[in-house]
Design a protein around this motif. Sequence first.
Motif, mmCIF file in Angstrom:
data_model
loop_
_atom_site.group_PDB
_atom_site.id
_atom_site.type_symbol
_atom_site.label_atom_id
_atom_site.label_comp_id
_atom_site.label_asym_id
_atom_site.label_seq_id
_atom_site.Cartn_x
_atom_site.Cartn_y
_atom_site.Cartn_z
ATOM 1 N N TYR A 142 61.941 11.354 -25.441
ATOM 2 C CA TYR A 142 61.343 12.424 -24.633
ATOM 3 C C TYR A 142 59.824 12.433 -24.790
ATOM 4 C CZ TYR A 142 65.615 14.714 -23.041
ATOM 5 O OH TYR A 142 66.799 14.999 -22.401
ATOM 6 N N ALA A 143 59.349 12.142 -25.992
ATOM 7 C CA ALA A 143 57.906 12.077 -26.205
ATOM 8 C C ALA A 143 57.293 10.932 -25.389
ATOM 9 C CB ALA A 143 57.606 11.888 -27.689
ATOM 10 N N LEU A 144 57.959 9.780 -25.353
ATOM 11 C CA LEU A 144 57.458 8.659 -24.555
ATOM 12 C C LEU A 144 57.439 8.995 -23.070
ATOM 13 C CD1 LEU A 144 59.180 5.617 -26.312
ATOM 14 C CD2 LEU A 144 56.748 6.190 -26.323
ATOM 15 N N SER A 145 58.461 9.699 -22.592
ATOM 16 C CA SER A 145 58.491 10.106 -21.196
ATOM 17 C C SER A 145 57.315 11.016 -20.867
ATOM 18 C CB SER A 145 59.808 10.820 -20.888
ATOM 19 O OG SER A 145 59.831 11.290 -19.557
ATOM 20 N N ALA A 146 57.008 11.944 -21.763
ATOM 21 C CA ALA A 146 55.873 12.837 -21.540
ATOM 22 C C ALA A 146 54.554 12.059 -21.501
ATOM 23 C CB ALA A 146 55.827 13.902 -22.631
ATOM 24 N N VAL A 147 54.403 11.070 -22.383
ATOM 25 C CA VAL A 147 53.187 10.253 -22.400
ATOM 26 C C VAL A 147 53.043 9.479 -21.090
ATOM 27 C CG1 VAL A 147 52.078 8.278 -23.504
ATOM 28 C CG2 VAL A 147 53.081 10.071 -24.905
ATOM 29 N N ALA A 148 54.149 8.928 -20.586
ATOM 30 C CA ALA A 148 54.102 8.185 -19.323
ATOM 31 C C ALA A 148 53.651 9.084 -18.179
ATOM 32 C CB ALA A 148 55.468 7.575 -19.028
ATOM 33 N N LEU A 149 54.157 10.299 -18.136
ATOM 34 C CA LEU A 149 53.765 11.234 -17.080
ATOM 35 C C LEU A 149 52.282 11.594 -17.189
ATOM 36 C CD1 LEU A 149 56.904 13.542 -17.195
ATOM 37 C CD2 LEU A 149 56.209 12.156 -15.237
ATOM 38 N N LEU A 150 51.819 11.808 -18.405
ATOM 39 C CA LEU A 150 50.416 12.176 -18.612
ATOM 40 C C LEU A 150 49.470 11.023 -18.285
ATOM 41 C CD1 LEU A 150 50.748 14.203 -21.945
ATOM 42 C CD2 LEU A 150 50.159 15.124 -19.699
ATOM 43 N N SER A 151 49.991 9.790 -18.287
ATOM 44 C CA SER A 151 49.142 8.622 -18.024
ATOM 45 C C SER A 151 48.957 8.347 -16.541
ATOM 46 C CB SER A 151 49.740 7.378 -18.693
ATOM 47 O OG SER A 151 49.848 7.560 -20.102
ATOM 48 N N MET A 152 49.660 9.055 -15.684
ATOM 49 C CA MET A 152 49.538 8.821 -14.248
ATOM 50 C C MET A 152 48.190 9.317 -13.726
ATOM 51 S SD MET A 152 53.352 9.801 -12.864
ATOM 52 C CE MET A 152 54.806 8.971 -13.501
ATOM 53 N N ARG A 153 47.697 8.664 -12.679
ATOM 54 C CA ARG A 153 46.369 8.978 -12.147
ATOM 55 C C ARG A 153 46.386 9.590 -10.753
ATOM 56 N NH1 ARG A 153 43.528 3.175 -13.694
ATOM 57 N NH2 ARG A 153 43.693 3.353 -15.986
ATOM 58 N N SER A 154 47.493 9.430 -10.037
ATOM 59 C CA SER A 154 47.537 9.970 -8.679
ATOM 60 C C SER A 154 47.519 11.490 -8.714
ATOM 61 C CB SER A 154 48.789 9.476 -7.948
ATOM 62 O OG SER A 154 49.958 9.909 -8.618
#
Length: 444
Positions: free
Chosen positions: A203-215
């Motif tokens: 779940y922590a990795l999923s949150a990091v992936a979402l926070l890394s988006m730029r659009s």
Amino acid sequence: MSSEDTGTGRVDAAPGPQPRSQPPAEDTGRRRDVSLYWCGQTASAFGSVFTAIALPVVAVVQLHASPGAIGLISAATTAPVLLLGFPAGAFADRIARPRRALVLLDLLCAVAIGTVALGLASHVITLLWLVLLCLFMGATSTVSTSVYFLHLRQLVGADGIGGARARLQAGQYGAALVGRLLAGPATALLGAAAALSIDVGSYALSAVALLSMRSLDLVPREPGTSALATLRGALAGMRLFTGDAFHRALGLFVLVPAGTMAGVTALTGPFLLRDIRLPTAAYGLVFALSGLMGLAGSAAAVRLLRPERDPRRLMLAAFTAAVMCSLLLPLATGPLPLAAFCASLGIGLPIFFGSIANVALSSVLVTDMAEEVLGRSMAALQVCTAASALVGSLGCGLLGDLLGVRDTLWITAVIALVSMAVTLPAALRAIQRGAEAEAEPART
């Protein structure tokens, strides 16, 4: 190749290599964000398998739960949908930044599962802890399902939902396949607390992936709509099942099978661990074939969902095949290797056809629904199927106590097949009438 200019008599030299056109920055950023979304969802699916494998083992082996108690735990996952489904859908339709909402939900789930992992490590866990965890996870899932489709539509648009959904689903099934191969041995060797800790990290990795988006994370919302007014309109999502003949037939088509399949899912753990006497270390391996089947189904869905093919017919056919294949599970008997293989088919084949049906259903619903009521429509679908699933989980748990797990699996599979035989013709007739109505203006 050279070309001659007849106006001047000049012969042009052969053109050199042309520079390759670069894709627009917006498209590149979108593909990057979709890939990040895929990574986050895949990581989350991998970790969730460890929780899905560990909880039945804890309930059956450590806490000696009865089939009725197992049914109660399973029902706790769907009960919040009945209470929160319509308000959650209304809330989702007010969310202007769905990505931030998904990050918050990931973090809350990580905290909840981490708390139960600490309880397991401290040997203070009880059945109540498992029920409360399932209640909480069901509540967050109720919100995240609606927000998930809002965010996916924001990333790829309505026309790209089918392909994106298939890709995301394939990644989730692939991760689940690897997770199932590892979850059983990890739970047996390291303990259930360690298995849950892996889910916390996912779940922590999923949150990091979402926070890394730029659009841009922004869905336009009409100003001036109060939360109370939106909540009052929560029932607007029920138009999903009343808008036309096909949607009404779809509601009937989904309702009973959803309940019976939920009952089968609730009893799968006790059936494997007690009736077949599958060792704990091999528990996750039985589900490995389902991961391969899910991957194959997702790949098949991409090929089957061609523009000239009606996704409605594909969805109905796939759902029907999934229910028919569920009969293989109670057939599992005999020597342990043979019984385990038959059980694997009884679990895996419904997932193969179910993954095709899910992709087709996503295409149908997202295309048919207006964006301003998308959250409420998805919530309505959740509420209706969750009500049926709640009855199925509790009913199958009680029947399992009275008749035994194997006999209950037979009864639920037969009920699902009868419901399909009753509702499938009506759904097909509705599709045919809709096609004829669309063709009528072209003929005139």
